[in-house]
Design an enzyme around this catalytic site. Structure first.
Site, PDB file in Angstrom:
ATOM      1  N   ARG A 179      28.172  49.630  29.652  1.00 59.41           N
ATOM      2  CA  ARG A 179      27.627  50.963  29.959  1.00 59.41           C
ATOM      3  C   ARG A 179      27.433  51.763  28.672  1.00 59.41           C
ATOM      4  O   ARG A 179      26.413  52.447  28.496  1.00 59.41           O
ATOM      5  CB  ARG A 179      28.599  51.707  30.885  1.00 59.41           C
TER       6      ARG A 179
ATOM      7  N   ASP B 178      32.594  48.892  31.073  1.00 58.56           N
ATOM      8  CA  ASP B 178      32.504  50.148  30.308  1.00 58.56           C
ATOM      9  C   ASP B 178      31.786  49.907  28.978  1.00 58.56           C
ATOM     10  O   ASP B 178      30.975  50.722  28.535  1.00 58.56           O
ATOM     11  CB  ASP B 178      33.904  50.701  30.032  1.00 58.56           C
TER      12      ASP B 178
ATOM     13  N   VAL C 177      40.481  42.554  37.743  1.00 59.83           N
ATOM     14  CA  VAL C 177      39.327  43.442  37.948  1.00 59.83           C
ATOM     15  C   VAL C 177      39.714  44.585  38.896  1.00 59.83           C
ATOM     16  O   VAL C 177      39.301  45.720  38.729  1.00 59.83           O
ATOM     17  CB  VAL C 177      38.129  42.641  38.514  1.00 59.83           C
TER      18      VAL C 177
ATOM     19  N   ILE D  64      31.999  42.386  45.007  1.00 59.46           N
ATOM     20  CA  ILE D  64      31.951  41.761  43.680  1.00 59.46           C
ATOM     21  C   ILE D  64      31.980  40.241  43.839  1.00 59.46           C
ATOM     22  O   ILE D  64      31.187  39.515  43.221  1.00 59.46           O
ATOM     23  CB  ILE D  64      33.125  42.237  42.797  1.00 59.46           C
TER      24      ILE D  64
ATOM     25  N   ARG E 270      40.645  56.247  39.817  1.00 55.58           N
ATOM     26  CA  ARG E 270      41.080  54.861  40.059  1.00 55.58           C
ATOM     27  C   ARG E 270      42.595  54.782  40.222  1.00 55.58           C
ATOM     28  O   ARG E 270      43.103  53.977  40.991  1.00 55.58           O
ATOM     29  CB  ARG E 270      40.612  53.953  38.923  1.00 55.58           C
TER      30      ARG E 270
ATOM     31  N   HIS F  30      40.827  51.678  31.666  1.00 50.16           N
ATOM     32  CA  HIS F  30      39.567  51.663  32.437  1.00 50.16           C
ATOM     33  C   HIS F  30      39.644  52.829  33.421  1.00 50.16           C
ATOM     34  O   HIS F  30      39.999  52.661  34.598  1.00 50.16           O
ATOM     35  CB  HIS F  30      39.407  50.332  33.170  1.00 50.16           C
TER      36      HIS F  30
HETATM   37  P1  NAD Z   1      35.301  45.177  48.412  1.00 49.19           P
HETATM   38  O1  NAD Z   1      36.073  46.064  49.323  1.00 49.19           O
HETATM   39  O2  NAD Z   1      33.858  44.975  48.644  1.00 49.19           O
HETATM   40  O3  NAD Z   1      35.963  43.741  48.409  1.00 49.19           O
HETATM   41  C1  NAD Z   1      37.317  43.555  48.203  1.00 49.19           C
HETATM   42  C2  NAD Z   1      37.703  42.276  48.923  1.00 49.19           C
HETATM   43  O4  NAD Z   1      39.072  42.014  48.602  1.00 49.19           O
HETATM   44  C3  NAD Z   1      37.609  42.368  50.449  1.00 49.19           C
HETATM   45  O5  NAD Z   1      36.870  41.262  50.936  1.00 49.19           O
HETATM   46  C4  NAD Z   1      39.056  42.338  50.906  1.00 49.19           C
HETATM   47  O6  NAD Z   1      39.226  41.676  52.160  1.00 49.19           O
HETATM   48  C5  NAD Z   1      39.709  41.575  49.778  1.00 49.19           C
HETATM   49  N1  NAD Z   1      41.142  41.828  49.598  1.00 49.19           N
HETATM   50  C6  NAD Z   1      41.802  42.988  49.765  1.00 49.19           C
HETATM   51  N2  NAD Z   1      43.105  42.798  49.503  1.00 49.19           N
HETATM   52  C7  NAD Z   1      43.246  41.512  49.135  1.00 49.19           C
HETATM   53  C8  NAD Z   1      44.333  40.717  48.774  1.00 49.19           C
HETATM   54  N3  NAD Z   1      45.582  41.224  48.738  1.00 49.19           N
HETATM   55  N4  NAD Z   1      44.139  39.419  48.471  1.00 49.19           N
HETATM   56  C9  NAD Z   1      42.893  38.884  48.528  1.00 49.19           C
HETATM   57  N5  NAD Z   1      41.813  39.587  48.898  1.00 49.19           N
HETATM   58  C10 NAD Z   1      41.990  40.881  49.190  1.00 49.19           C
HETATM   59  O7  NAD Z   1      35.588  45.709  46.929  1.00 49.19           O
HETATM   60  P2  NAD Z   1      34.791  45.326  45.600  1.00 49.19           P
HETATM   61  O8  NAD Z   1      33.633  46.235  45.456  1.00 49.19           O
HETATM   62  O9  NAD Z   1      34.599  43.861  45.526  1.00 49.19           O
HETATM   63  O10 NAD Z   1      35.860  45.794  44.494  1.00 49.19           O
HETATM   64  C11 NAD Z   1      37.084  45.111  44.331  1.00 49.19           C
HETATM   65  C12 NAD Z   1      37.965  45.824  43.304  1.00 49.19           C
HETATM   66  O11 NAD Z   1      37.350  45.798  42.020  1.00 49.19           O
HETATM   67  C13 NAD Z   1      38.222  47.305  43.603  1.00 49.19           C
HETATM   68  O12 NAD Z   1      39.574  47.604  43.311  1.00 49.19           O
HETATM   69  C14 NAD Z   1      37.314  48.022  42.623  1.00 49.19           C
HETATM   70  O13 NAD Z   1      37.750  49.322  42.335  1.00 49.19           O
HETATM   71  C15 NAD Z   1      37.436  47.099  41.427  1.00 49.19           C
HETATM   72  N6  NAD Z   1      36.393  47.217  40.395  1.00 49.19           N
HETATM   73  C16 NAD Z   1      36.777  47.144  39.104  1.00 49.19           C
HETATM   74  C17 NAD Z   1      35.836  47.216  38.087  1.00 49.19           C
HETATM   75  C18 NAD Z   1      36.242  47.153  36.647  1.00 49.19           C
HETATM   76  O14 NAD Z   1      35.386  47.408  35.770  1.00 49.19           O
HETATM   77  N7  NAD Z   1      37.459  46.814  36.291  1.00 49.19           N
HETATM   78  C19 NAD Z   1      34.489  47.358  38.411  1.00 49.19           C
HETATM   79  C20 NAD Z   1      34.117  47.436  39.763  1.00 49.19           C
HETATM   80  C21 NAD Z   1      35.098  47.364  40.755  1.00 49.19           C
HETATM   81  C1  LMR Z   2      33.631  50.926  38.006  1.00 50.56           C
HETATM   82  O1  LMR Z   2      33.897  51.295  36.862  1.00 50.56           O
HETATM   83  O2  LMR Z   2      32.466  50.900  38.448  1.00 50.56           O
HETATM   84  C2  LMR Z   2      34.750  50.450  38.893  1.00 50.56           C
HETATM   85  O3  LMR Z   2      35.987  50.622  38.276  1.00 50.56           O
HETATM   86  C3  LMR Z   2      34.712  51.057  40.244  1.00 50.56           C
HETATM   87  C4  LMR Z   2      35.107  52.517  40.214  1.00 50.56           C
HETATM   88  O4  LMR Z   2      35.987  52.895  41.010  1.00 50.56           O
HETATM   89  O5  LMR Z   2      34.551  53.285  39.442  1.00 50.56           O
END
Ligand code: NAD
Ligand code: LMR
Length: 334
Positions: free
Chosen positions: A165, A162, A132, A19, A101, A190
């Protein structure tokens, strides 16, 4: 939003992740605070992520963004949140195929205690925080409970993805462009219990029911598709949504930073004070309108039919359970 020559400083955790790789470039390009507002980036990673983060820094430099005035890259939380006006808490572990989640609470929850404390100790006085990292509602609750001295209405959990979507599904069903679907609220968590509210949604400024009469689809396939969209993406891509999540984060901060039009609202998780029968103190998806001056309010008076009531209650029940699980694991009162 008032434009200032002083850059808005945005801290992003997990900046080298999937992200982060989309999000930080869009902030630097001016897509959040506008084409005239300088920005500065505090990029935060864990030690294992620092080498990759250096690559992101090089690419930011090589993009020669006119609005980007400073880049800090660090694995130290105090340095990372120093003077931040916004903290975007992305860094955490994403779920894998087959997980919910909330299964991440044990791994990710504790991240947000230290980050909450570091934000309180270092960030700018006007700091706002968007969580996030999943499970984002409960992680936001953990962060705000540890950020002593920062008003709890400064903390948000992302439900905009969401909402987008849901709008996309409704637009396809109605045969209209997605931009013509407005005022879709994601009530609750979420998670796969969220309630995407179609009852109060509008298409082309009219009630949604003028365009979609298939109530069985709305109550069944539509809700389920939105609730399970994250899982569907994980199954198809092998990893969770990233570009659309970054887009939703860009939009959430932009919406919170600017005044909402009088007849429009958006969805974000905020600390409930009991609106729409939700439980006070939980971070809950609600319909929000921003004043553009750093404050917001919950949109009142939406109709909540019996079907919606049951769905919202189920999501609140799950949020209550998540809070209790997290409180027990962290040994903290949440
Ligand atoms: P990713 O694994 O590609 O990247 C996460 C990054 O965070 C990594 O580079 C990791 O080294 C770093 N990290 C881990 N722990 C950390 C900490 N304590 N401090 C700082 N950095 C840290 O994951 P991603 O695809 O970028 O997703 C990140 C998060 O976002 C996940 O928890 C995912 O489920 C969530 N997410 C939420 C939504 C939403 O709608 N709310 C949507 C998509 C993803
Ligand atoms: C999403 O809604 O895409 C994120 O929360 C990632 C997930 O775990 O579904």
């Amino acid at each position: 939003m008032v434009i200032s020559n002083t850059p808005i400083r945005v801290a992003v955790t997990g900046a080298a992740g999937n992200i982060g790789y989309s999000l930080v470039f869009r902030i630097a390009a001016g897509e959040v605070f506008g084409p005239d507002q300088p920005v500065a980036l505090n990029l935060i990673e864990i030690p294992q992520g620092m080498e990759k983060l250096q690559g992101v820094v090089m690419e930011l430099q090589d993009s020669a963004f006119p609005l980007l005035k400073d880049i800090v890259a660090t694995d130290d939380l105090n340095t990372g949140f120093k003077d931040a006006n916004w903290a975007l808490l992305v860094g955490s572990v994403p779920r894998k195929d087959g997980m919910e989640r909330k299964d991440l609470l044990g791994i990710n929850g504790k991240i947000f205690t230290g980050q909450g404390r570091a934000i309180a100790a270092n960030a700018a006085k006007n700091v706002r925080v968007l969580v996030v990292g999943n499970p984002c509602n409960t992680n936001a609750l953990i962060a705000l409970r540890h950020a002593t001295g920062i008003p709890e209405d400064r903390f948000f959990a992302m439900t905009r993805l969401d909402e987008n979507r849901a709008k996309a599904q409704l637009a396809a069903k109605a045969g209209v462009h997605v931009s013509e679907v407005k005022n879709v609220t994601i009530f609750g968590n979420h998670s796969s219990t969220q309630f995407p509210d179609f009852y109060n949604a509008q298409i082309k400024g009219k009630p949604l029911s003028d365009f979609i009469t298939d109530e069985a689809w709305l109550q069944g396939e539509f809700i389920e598709t939105v609730q399970k969209r994250g899982a569907a993406i994980i199954k198809a891509r092998g990893s969770s949504s990233a570009a659309s999540a970054a887009n939703a984060a860009v939009e959430t901060v932009r919406l919170l930073a600017h005044r909402s039009p009088a007849d429009e609202w958006f969805s974000v998780g905020v600390v409930s004070t009991g609106e729409y029968g939700t439980t006070p103190g939980l971070v809950t998806g609600l319909p929000i309108r921003s004043t553009g001056r750093g404050t917001w309010r919950v949109v009142e008076g939406l109709s909540i039919p019996e079907f919606a009531r049951a769905k919202i209650d189920a999501s609140i029940k799950e949020l209550t359970e998540e809070r209790d699980t997290a409180a027990e694991a962290l040994g903290a009162k949440l």
